[in-house]
Design a protein around this motif. Structure first.
Motif, short mmCIF file in Angstrom:
data_model
loop_
_atom_site.label_atom_id
_atom_site.label_comp_id
_atom_site.label_asym_id
_atom_site.label_seq_id
_atom_site.Cartn_x
_atom_site.Cartn_y
_atom_site.Cartn_z
N GLY A 20 -7.34 3.37 19.12
CA GLY A 20 -7.96 4.68 19.13
C GLY A 20 -8.86 4.87 20.34
N MET A 21 -9.59 3.82 20.73
CA MET A 21 -10.46 3.90 21.90
C MET A 21 -9.63 4.09 23.17
N ARG A 22 -8.50 3.35 23.27
CA ARG A 22 -7.63 3.48 24.44
C ARG A 22 -7.00 4.86 24.50
N ALA A 23 -6.63 5.39 23.35
CA ALA A 23 -6.02 6.72 23.32
C ALA A 23 -6.99 7.78 23.85
N VAL A 24 -8.27 7.64 23.49
CA VAL A 24 -9.27 8.58 24.00
C VAL A 24 -9.38 8.46 25.51
N ALA A 25 -9.45 7.24 26.00
CA ALA A 25 -9.58 7.02 27.44
C ALA A 25 -8.37 7.56 28.19
N LEU A 26 -7.17 7.32 27.68
CA LEU A 26 -5.96 7.80 28.33
C LEU A 26 -5.89 9.32 28.34
N SER A 27 -6.36 9.93 27.26
CA SER A 27 -6.30 11.40 27.20
C SER A 27 -7.20 12.06 28.22
N ILE A 28 -8.25 11.38 28.63
CA ILE A 28 -9.20 11.95 29.59
C ILE A 28 -8.91 11.48 31.01
N LEU A 29 -8.61 10.20 31.18
CA LEU A 29 -8.47 9.62 32.51
C LEU A 29 -7.03 9.50 32.98
N GLY A 30 -6.07 9.47 32.03
CA GLY A 30 -4.70 9.18 32.41
C GLY A 30 -4.54 7.69 32.67
N PRO A 31 -3.30 7.25 32.88
CA PRO A 31 -3.06 5.81 33.12
C PRO A 31 -3.74 5.35 34.40
N GLY A 32 -4.20 4.09 34.40
CA GLY A 32 -4.84 3.54 35.59
C GLY A 32 -5.87 2.49 35.24
N PRO A 33 -6.40 1.80 36.26
CA PRO A 33 -7.36 0.72 36.01
C PRO A 33 -8.68 1.19 35.41
N ASP A 34 -9.02 2.48 35.60
CA ASP A 34 -10.28 2.98 35.04
C ASP A 34 -10.30 2.89 33.53
N VAL A 35 -9.13 2.97 32.90
CA VAL A 35 -9.07 2.90 31.43
C VAL A 35 -9.58 1.55 30.94
N ASP A 36 -9.08 0.48 31.54
CA ASP A 36 -9.52 -0.86 31.13
C ASP A 36 -11.01 -1.06 31.42
N ASP A 37 -11.48 -0.55 32.57
CA ASP A 37 -12.90 -0.69 32.90
C ASP A 37 -13.77 0.02 31.86
N VAL A 38 -13.36 1.23 31.48
CA VAL A 38 -14.14 1.98 30.50
C VAL A 38 -14.15 1.27 29.15
N LEU A 39 -13.03 0.70 28.75
CA LEU A 39 -12.98 0.00 27.47
C LEU A 39 -13.86 -1.25 27.50
N GLN A 40 -13.88 -1.95 28.63
CA GLN A 40 -14.74 -3.13 28.73
C GLN A 40 -16.21 -2.73 28.70
N ASP A 41 -16.55 -1.67 29.42
CA ASP A 41 -17.93 -1.20 29.38
C ASP A 41 -18.32 -0.74 27.98
N ALA A 42 -17.38 -0.09 27.29
CA ALA A 42 -17.66 0.37 25.93
C ALA A 42 -17.92 -0.81 25.00
N ALA A 43 -17.22 -1.92 25.21
CA ALA A 43 -17.44 -3.09 24.37
C ALA A 43 -18.85 -3.64 24.54
N VAL A 44 -19.32 -3.72 25.80
CA VAL A 44 -20.69 -4.21 26.02
C VAL A 44 -21.70 -3.20 25.48
N SER A 45 -21.42 -1.91 25.67
CA SER A 45 -22.32 -0.89 25.14
C SER A 45 -22.39 -0.98 23.61
N ALA A 46 -21.25 -1.21 22.98
CA ALA A 46 -21.25 -1.36 21.52
C ALA A 46 -22.06 -2.56 21.09
N LEU A 47 -21.94 -3.64 21.83
CA LEU A 47 -22.72 -4.85 21.52
C LEU A 47 -24.20 -4.55 21.56
N ARG A 48 -24.64 -3.83 22.59
CA ARG A 48 -26.06 -3.56 22.76
C ARG A 48 -26.59 -2.54 21.75
#
Length: 322
Positions: A38-66
């Motif tokens: 679901g998180m990836r689907a949101v990122a893809l819908s806004i950013l489209g395919p590309g490396p930014d999607v993985d970066d956003v998901l990784q940042d979201a994981a750290v943000s969720a941790l904090r």
């Protein structure tokens, strides 16, 4: 009456969220895995395919941790995780990074009691103990990315570290992976009070600015900073005590003033983010802001300093460049 699949999922989410809030890294990992699609689907819908999607998901994981300690409805954690991704993507499209500073995390719900506040503070202290386990090479980009307010973009972190943007991405990926391991190792150990450390660092920053304005910056550096203080540009030494004192005294003499706006204070790395006010007759003497990036020695003295101007540097001030 039997529960449907959605109700079961919400109950399981609530259990995992409460476990993550209690410091269970595995529970947080399970939550992220459950909602990754679901998180990836949101990122893809806004950013489209590309490396930014993985970066956003990784940042979201750290943000969720904090921020997981502040989740008000544990059963709705999936929507909360997707909101983090959505905000990150929209801010990335706008050219900014929505990474909430550590000092701004304690915004409890109106019905939060002492137990929730203690839980959030314990989570923050636990995270910082794990951050301190990272190597300096990995620690600096991670702290800049997730805890500063002005040096969060890959490009700015690359400027600070004097490495390509691709290296920044690689180091952040390594740091996030190692952080999870360090968190698990630190879960049952005592954690330093980061709030107390941050308050002390904020006082120190203001005392440093006061000393500069009163002409005692050199004296303060001699008494409080390492005798081997080095000013760095990237990893290269460009000066020391005398250059720092000359630059600060020269700026103060012409009317430049700095105002503290944000502090990040770890055991080995401290960041002071400042707004800069220029004299009326020289409005572009200095850039509008500066970040002091300080590495501490074993006894807590500033040992290495980088000065970074988050906005373009266009003037001829002696205030030192990156």
């Amino acid at each position: 009456m039997s529960l449907n699949a959605g109700e079961v999922a919400r109950i399981e989410d609530a259990v995992l969220t409460r476990a993550a809030q209690a410091g269970d890294v595995t529970a947080l990992g399970l939550l992220l895995e459950r909602h990754r699609a679901g998180m990836r689907a949101v990122a893809l819908s806004i950013l489209g395919p590309g490396p930014d999607v993985d970066d956003v998901l990784q940042d979201a994981a750290v943000s969720a941790l904090r921020r997981v300690g502040g989740v008000r409805d544990p059963a709705a954690v999936g929507a909360w995780l997707r909101m983090i991704v959505r905000n990150a993507c929209r801010s990335l499209v706008r050219g900014s990074v929505p990474l909430q500073p550590l000092d701004d995390l304690h915004l409890p719900a109106m019905d939060s009691g002492p137990e929730r506040l203690l839980e959030q503070h314990a989570m923050r202290d636990w995270i910082w103990e794990a951050v301190e386990e990272l190597s300096p090479t990995l620690r600096l980009p991670l702290v800049l990315r997730h805890f500063s307010t002005t040096v969060t973009s890959y490009e700015r972190i690359a400027d600070v570290c004097a490495v390509p943007v691709g290296t920044v991405r690689s180091r952040l990926n390594q740091a996030r992976a190692k952080l999870v391991t360090a968190l698990a190792a630190k879960a049952d150990t005592s954690h330093a009070d980061i709030a107390q450390r941050t308050r002390a660092s904020r006082i120190e920053a203001r005392e440093t600015l006061d000393a500069a304005e009163s002409g005692h910056f050199g004296k303060l550096l001699t008494e409080c900073w390492s005798p081997e203080i080095a000013l760095l540009q990237g990893d290269d030494r460009v000066g020391g005590h005398s250059l720092l004192v000359h630059a600060m005294d020269s700026d103060v003499e012409v009317g430049v003033r700095q105002r503290l706006v944000h502090v990040v204070a770890g055991r080995s790395l401290v960041i002071w983010e400042m707004d800069i006010t220029n004299p009326v007759d020289a409005p572009e003497h200095c850039p509008p802001s500066v970040a002091w990036l300080m590495t501490l020695d074993d006894v807590g003295r500033v040992h290495r300093l980088r000065l970074f101007h988050p906005k373009p540097y266009r003037a001829t001030s002696p205030l030192l460049p990156v």
